[in-house]
Design a protein around this motif. Sequence first.
Motif, short mmCIF file in Angstrom:
data_model
loop_
_atom_site.label_atom_id
_atom_site.label_comp_id
_atom_site.label_asym_id
_atom_site.label_seq_id
_atom_site.Cartn_x
_atom_site.Cartn_y
_atom_site.Cartn_z
N THR A 68 0.85 -1.18 0.00
CA THR A 68 0.00 0.00 0.00
C THR A 68 0.89 1.23 0.00
O THR A 68 1.80 1.34 0.82
N VAL A 69 0.60 2.15 -0.91
CA VAL A 69 1.34 3.41 -0.97
C VAL A 69 0.36 4.56 -0.74
O VAL A 69 -0.84 4.42 -0.99
N VAL A 70 0.88 5.67 -0.23
CA VAL A 70 0.03 6.78 0.19
C VAL A 70 0.55 8.10 -0.35
O VAL A 70 1.77 8.33 -0.39
N ALA A 71 -0.39 8.97 -0.74
CA ALA A 71 -0.08 10.35 -1.12
C ALA A 71 -0.88 11.26 -0.19
O ALA A 71 -2.11 11.14 -0.12
N ASN A 72 -0.19 12.12 0.52
CA ASN A 72 -0.84 13.11 1.40
C ASN A 72 -0.66 14.48 0.76
O ASN A 72 0.44 15.01 0.75
N MET A 73 -1.75 15.02 0.23
CA MET A 73 -1.71 16.29 -0.48
C MET A 73 -2.23 17.41 0.41
O MET A 73 -3.15 17.19 1.20
N GLU A 74 -1.63 18.58 0.25
CA GLU A 74 -2.05 19.75 1.02
C GLU A 74 -2.31 20.93 0.11
O GLU A 74 -1.61 21.12 -0.89
N MET A 75 -3.32 21.73 0.49
CA MET A 75 -3.64 22.98 -0.18
C MET A 75 -3.68 24.05 0.91
O MET A 75 -4.73 24.36 1.47
N PRO A 76 -2.51 24.58 1.26
CA PRO A 76 -2.42 25.52 2.39
C PRO A 76 -3.10 26.86 2.10
O PRO A 76 -3.26 27.27 0.94
N ASP A 77 -3.49 27.53 3.17
CA ASP A 77 -4.11 28.85 3.06
C ASP A 77 -3.26 29.80 2.23
O ASP A 77 -3.79 30.57 1.44
N ALA A 78 -1.95 29.75 2.40
CA ALA A 78 -1.06 30.66 1.68
C ALA A 78 -1.18 30.48 0.17
O ALA A 78 -1.13 31.46 -0.58
N SER A 79 -1.36 29.25 -0.30
CA SER A 79 -1.51 29.00 -1.74
C SER A 79 -2.82 29.56 -2.26
O SER A 79 -2.88 30.11 -3.36
N VAL A 80 -3.87 29.43 -1.47
CA VAL A 80 -5.18 29.95 -1.86
C VAL A 80 -5.14 31.48 -1.87
O VAL A 80 -5.63 32.12 -2.81
N ASP A 81 -4.54 32.06 -0.85
CA ASP A 81 -4.42 33.52 -0.78
C ASP A 81 -3.60 34.06 -1.95
O ASP A 81 -3.95 35.09 -2.54
N GLU A 82 -2.53 33.36 -2.29
CA GLU A 82 -1.71 33.79 -3.42
C GLU A 82 -2.50 33.72 -4.73
O GLU A 82 -2.42 34.62 -5.57
N ALA A 83 -3.29 32.67 -4.90
CA ALA A 83 -4.12 32.54 -6.11
C ALA A 83 -5.11 33.70 -6.21
O ALA A 83 -5.29 34.27 -7.29
N ARG A 84 -5.72 34.05 -5.11
CA ARG A 84 -6.66 35.18 -5.12
C ARG A 84 -5.95 36.48 -5.48
O ARG A 84 -6.44 37.27 -6.29
N ALA A 85 -4.79 36.70 -4.87
CA ALA A 85 -4.04 37.94 -5.11
C ALA A 85 -3.55 38.03 -6.55
O ALA A 85 -3.64 39.08 -7.19
N ARG A 86 -3.04 36.91 -7.09
CA ARG A 86 -2.45 36.92 -8.43
C ARG A 86 -3.50 36.99 -9.55
O ARG A 86 -3.16 37.28 -10.68
N THR A 87 -4.77 36.69 -9.22
CA THR A 87 -5.82 36.72 -10.23
C THR A 87 -6.81 37.87 -10.01
O THR A 87 -7.78 37.99 -10.77
N ALA A 88 -6.57 38.71 -9.03
CA ALA A 88 -7.51 39.78 -8.68
C ALA A 88 -7.77 40.72 -9.85
O ALA A 88 -8.88 41.24 -10.01
N ASP A 89 -6.76 40.95 -10.70
CA ASP A 89 -6.91 41.87 -11.83
C ASP A 89 -7.35 41.16 -13.12
O ASP A 89 -7.33 41.74 -14.19
N GLY A 90 -7.74 39.88 -13.00
CA GLY A 90 -8.18 39.12 -14.16
C GLY A 90 -7.08 38.30 -14.82
O GLY A 90 -7.34 37.60 -15.80
N SER A 91 -5.88 38.39 -14.29
CA SER A 91 -4.76 37.61 -14.85
C SER A 91 -4.93 36.13 -14.55
O SER A 91 -5.59 35.75 -13.58
N LYS A 92 -4.26 35.32 -15.36
CA LYS A 92 -4.21 33.90 -15.06
C LYS A 92 -3.04 33.65 -14.11
O LYS A 92 -2.08 34.43 -14.05
N PHE A 93 -3.13 32.56 -13.39
CA PHE A 93 -2.08 32.16 -12.46
C PHE A 93 -1.90 30.66 -12.61
O PHE A 93 -2.89 29.93 -12.68
#
Length: 158
Positions: free
Chosen positions: A104-129
């Motif tokens: 059995t093998v395992v993958a533990n994935m994380e989506m930290p708050d900082a990544s979500v905040d960065e996505a919001r900031a980098r796309t606020a002006d309509g840009s892609k990220f």
Amino acid sequence: MSAQGFLARINFGATGIRRLMNLWPPFRGAGVHVREIAPDFSRASIELRMRLLNRNYVGTHFGGSLYTMTDPFFMIMMMKRLGSDYIVWDKAGAVRYLRPGRGTVVANMEMPDASVDEARARTADGSKFEPTFHVAIKDEAGVTIAEVEKTLYIRRRK
């Protein structure tokens, strides 16, 4: 309306998505099992169980199955964390096999708050990220057998 569009429009919580993914034929056939998705979609734990029908010619996990176990989760976690005001797609993916995978093998994935905040900031002006996320797939001894890299496409809806 496509099945994909239909499912994306249903507001499944983490438990609903976990159950749906565990019933999804490609995951079931490959031996993939979603153990956990955090209620806030900040993390997911997925395992690939070794079965008679998912071993390759030399008795190890198929490389495609190792990639499959990680494939949709960064996109889904980011979609759920950002909400419906954003477009999120998988843009690219790569896997690097380091050792044969057995058991059995395992993958533990994380989506930290900082990544979500960065996505919001980098796309606020309509840009892609296009952020890139990494996950290690580990065996029962905690040894990394593969590393997966996923790049997402994110844009704020107009």
